[in-house]
Design a protein around this motif. Structure first.
Motif, PDB file in Angstrom:
ATOM      1  N   UNK A 251      51.173 157.456 139.659  1.00  0.00           N
ATOM      2  CA  UNK A 251      50.236 158.699 140.231  1.00  0.00           C
ATOM      3  C   UNK A 251      49.119 159.355 139.604  1.00  0.00           C
ATOM      4  N   UNK A 252      48.828 158.995 138.249  1.00  0.00           N
ATOM      5  CA  UNK A 252      47.606 159.499 137.647  1.00  0.00           C
ATOM      6  C   UNK A 252      46.079 159.030 138.325  1.00  0.00           C
ATOM      7  N   UNK A 253      45.351 159.626 138.418  1.00  0.00           N
ATOM      8  CA  UNK A 253      44.038 159.141 139.003  1.00  0.00           C
ATOM      9  C   UNK A 253      43.189 158.548 137.962  1.00  0.00           C
ATOM     10  N   UNK A 254      42.155 158.201 138.716  1.00  0.00           N
ATOM     11  CA  UNK A 254      41.091 157.170 137.710  1.00  0.00           C
ATOM     12  C   UNK A 254      40.503 158.009 136.706  1.00  0.00           C
ATOM     13  N   UNK A 255      40.333 159.508 136.972  1.00  0.00           N
ATOM     14  CA  UNK A 255      39.523 160.279 135.828  1.00  0.00           C
ATOM     15  C   UNK A 255      40.544 160.236 134.729  1.00  0.00           C
ATOM     16  N   UNK A 256      41.931 160.470 134.965  1.00  0.00           N
ATOM     17  CA  UNK A 256      42.751 160.651 134.044  1.00  0.00           C
ATOM     18  C   UNK A 256      43.115 159.361 133.123  1.00  0.00           C
ATOM     19  N   UNK A 282      53.200 158.021 120.906  1.00  0.00           N
ATOM     20  CA  UNK A 282      51.971 158.459 120.895  1.00  0.00           C
ATOM     21  C   UNK A 282      51.356 157.960 122.562  1.00  0.00           C
ATOM     22  N   UNK A 283      51.902 156.709 122.909  1.00  0.00           N
ATOM     23  CA  UNK A 283      51.179 156.268 123.962  1.00  0.00           C
ATOM     24  C   UNK A 283      51.610 157.198 125.249  1.00  0.00           C
ATOM     25  N   UNK A 284      52.958 157.742 125.290  1.00  0.00           N
ATOM     26  CA  UNK A 284      53.415 158.716 126.111  1.00  0.00           C
ATOM     27  C   UNK A 284      52.919 159.897 126.063  1.00  0.00           C
ATOM     28  N   UNK A 285      52.548 160.501 125.047  1.00  0.00           N
ATOM     29  CA  UNK A 285      51.682 161.704 124.894  1.00  0.00           C
ATOM     30  C   UNK A 285      50.301 161.553 125.323  1.00  0.00           C
ATOM     31  N   UNK A 286      49.716 160.176 125.384  1.00  0.00           N
ATOM     32  CA  UNK A 286      48.378 160.258 125.934  1.00  0.00           C
ATOM     33  C   UNK A 286      48.538 160.405 127.435  1.00  0.00           C
ATOM     34  N   UNK A 287      49.585 159.860 128.082  1.00  0.00           N
ATOM     35  CA  UNK A 287      49.780 160.243 129.616  1.00  0.00           C
ATOM     36  C   UNK A 287      49.796 161.866 129.655  1.00  0.00           C
ATOM     37  N   UNK A 288      50.741 162.334 128.946  1.00  0.00           N
ATOM     38  CA  UNK A 288      51.168 163.782 129.067  1.00  0.00           C
ATOM     39  C   UNK A 288      49.935 164.758 128.900  1.00  0.00           C
ATOM     40  N   UNK A 289      49.098 164.246 128.166  1.00  0.00           N
ATOM     41  CA  UNK A 289      47.899 165.076 127.786  1.00  0.00           C
ATOM     42  C   UNK A 289      46.813 164.884 128.973  1.00  0.00           C
TER      43      UNK A 289
END
Length: 328
Positions: A251-256, A282-289
């Motif tokens: 669901x995240x877009x290209x900018x994210x 940390x990988x998961x928090x890159x997504x949540x960030x």
């Protein structure tokens, strides 16, 4: 990971009544702005159903219903202040000012409400740590009036989104899973909203969710694997429809996606290690960030999607689900 506090959720004396301080870091960015509950109550008009001119459930009533459910569920004597963000203002003016130029309007002559609102309330007395990050139990919700049929009557259901999860206090990233979210809650009254919110909280398993998050620290992604995932994430948006339907949704877009890569190298809390690896926490928090840059109406869906995506990556690393398209 210490779970003692979480294991004693029903002990009310472990939950001191403390007013929260507003964090410097925002839980939502994008095009949102911060408002207080008092400002919504005193300045914002309430949309109505057009066919009978009856009011919708206001943003203030939504915050109150969810806060009351949390207070009753966790036996709080006083509930912390809600952190509220709004977007998409709908501006108007009173009748007497209909001929004035916009720059000549007085504050008392203006009307406003916001089409979209998100809020979260932390419960400081219920917290734990994952990889040195303090996580606070957090509840909240999202309201987007454009999802409602306001051309009907008061009896029509109104749409809400509610959640219970954990806020990472290092960065205010929201950690939510499918079990702690209702993305299409339809209600006709504040009382029904309260009851369904209370049911979500009572059925949520905070211990299980914390343990799942803590287990992410045991898995490392090499920089090459991370690069492949990012490349496939960029490809996903352009895949033929029939092929994309066979792949877990992203669901995240290209900018994210670009923000994730930037944070992989530069984030002070979640950047790669000196050997180029990044553990799945940390990988998961890159997504949540990156999700903090979502519009309000997409915020929760993308948060849940980031959790599901990270768990599919874990499935590849532990061998339980090796056929995840992003890593084959």
């Amino acid at each position: 990971m210490e779970l003692l506090r979480i294991d004693h959720l029903q002990t009310s004396d472990r939950l001191p009544a403390v007013k929260t301080k507003k964090s410097v870091s925002r839980f939502l960015k994008a095009n949102t702005e911060e408002v207080s509950w008092e400002e919504m109550r005193d300045r914002h008009v309430i949309p109505v159903f057009l066919k009978d001119n009856e009011p919708t459930i206001s943003h203030c009533e939504f915050v109150e219903a969810v806060s009351q459910a949390a207070q009753d569920c966790f036996s709080l004597s006083e509930f912390p202040e809600a952190d509220i963000r709004v977007s998409h203002p709908v501006k108007g003016r009173i009748y007497e000012a209909r001929h004035k130029k916009a720059q000549d309007l007085q504050p008392s002559e203006k009307t406003i409400y916001y089409e979209r609102m998100a809020f979260m309330v932390s419960i400081p007395g219920i917290q734990d740590q994952v990889s040195g990050n303090i996580l606070e139990l957090t509840i909240g919700g999202v309201k987007a009036y454009h999802l409602d049929n306001l051309n009907s009557t008061k009896g029509s259901p109104e749409h809400f989104k509610i959640f219970i999860g954990f806020k990472n206090t290092v960065c205010t990233n929201l950690c939510v899973s499918t079990d702690g979210v209702k993305l299409d809650l339809k209600v006709r009254s504040v009382e029904e909203l309260y009851q369904k919110t209370l049911a979500l909280m009572e059925n949520f398993n905070p211990v299980g969710f914390l343990r799942s998050m803590a287990s992410l620290t045991a898995f490392d992604l090499q920089e090459k694997q991370f690069a492949q995932i990012i490349g496939r994430c960029r490809m996903y948006q352009f895949l033929p429809k029939d092929l994309r339907n066979e792949i877990p949704e992203l669901l995240i877009n290209d900018t994210q996606v670009s923000r994730i890569v930037e944070a992989f190298y530069q984030d002070p809390s979640f950047a790669r290690a000196t050997n180029g690896c990044v553990d799945l926490w940390r990988f998961y928090n890159l997504f949540t960030g990156a999700n903090k840059h979502s519009y309000i109406d997409k915020f929760l869906e993308r948060g849940v999607n980031g959790w599901d995506f990270t768990n599919r990556v874990r499935g590849v690393l532990d061998g339980s689900h090796p056929d995840f398209w992003y890593m084959i």
